[in-house]
Design a protein around this motif. Sequence first.
Motif, PDB file in Angstrom:
ATOM      1  N   VAL A   1       0.861  -1.186   0.000  1.00 34.55           N
ATOM      2  CA  VAL A   1       0.000   0.000   0.000  1.00 34.55           C
ATOM      3  C   VAL A   1       0.894   1.231   0.000  1.00 34.55           C
ATOM      4  O   VAL A   1       2.074   1.158   0.341  1.00 34.55           O
ATOM      5  CB  VAL A   1      -0.950   0.032   1.228  1.00 34.55           C
ATOM      6  N   ALA A   2       0.334   2.357  -0.356  1.00 35.94           N
ATOM      7  CA  ALA A   2       1.089   3.612  -0.324  1.00 35.94           C
ATOM      8  C   ALA A   2       1.442   3.932   1.121  1.00 35.94           C
ATOM      9  O   ALA A   2       0.629   3.730   2.031  1.00 35.94           O
ATOM     10  CB  ALA A   2       0.253   4.731  -0.929  1.00 35.94           C
ATOM     11  N   PRO A   3       2.657   4.409   1.378  1.00 39.42           N
ATOM     12  CA  PRO A   3       3.085   4.680   2.757  1.00 39.42           C
ATOM     13  C   PRO A   3       2.201   5.697   3.482  1.00 39.42           C
ATOM     14  O   PRO A   3       2.083   5.666   4.691  1.00 39.42           O
ATOM     15  CB  PRO A   3       4.503   5.227   2.612  1.00 39.42           C
ATOM     16  N   ASP A   4       1.567   6.574   2.759  1.00 36.82           N
ATOM     17  CA  ASP A   4       0.748   7.621   3.381  1.00 36.82           C
ATOM     18  C   ASP A   4      -0.746   7.306   3.268  1.00 36.82           C
ATOM     19  O   ASP A   4      -1.572   8.210   3.129  1.00 36.82           O
ATOM     20  CB  ASP A   4       1.050   8.974   2.737  1.00 36.82           C
ATOM     21  N   ASN A   5      -1.126   6.042   3.350  1.00 39.66           N
ATOM     22  CA  ASN A   5      -2.524   5.668   3.139  1.00 39.66           C
ATOM     23  C   ASN A   5      -3.404   5.902   4.368  1.00 39.66           C
ATOM     24  O   ASN A   5      -4.602   5.699   4.310  1.00 39.66           O
ATOM     25  CB  ASN A   5      -2.632   4.220   2.677  1.00 39.66           C
TER      26      ASN A   5
END
Length: 119
Positions: free
Chosen positions: A101-105
């Motif tokens: 997943v995107a690190p800033d999710n």
Amino acid sequence: VEGSRGEADDWNWREFDFRGQRADLNARPVVLAPWHWRLDWQLWIAACKGPNGTNDRWFLSLLLKLLENDAATSSLLHANPFLDSEPPTHVRVSQYRYAFVAPDNGTEAVWTREPRRVL
């Protein structure tokens, strides 16, 4: 790999959690370079073979040992959801496609996964 006690358990499938291929989507990847967890590596190779990978003798023996709640086999896992209770009466192998997943999710999740098939 998932187990259930069938109708007695309302067909509640619980995942066996492996050391490197964690069932927990919040678990960070395990890196032991240049080593790897041998069972997890074999599972990865079996998954690459598709449905034919589940016909290997070692894999069928693994499933049988999981059905027996074998202590030695459970010691190769991160967690066996049936270890402190009755063993499962059924096992199945589900295949998923994993992605980071995107690190800033905004969640603690490290992975997402999409079901592919039950082998």
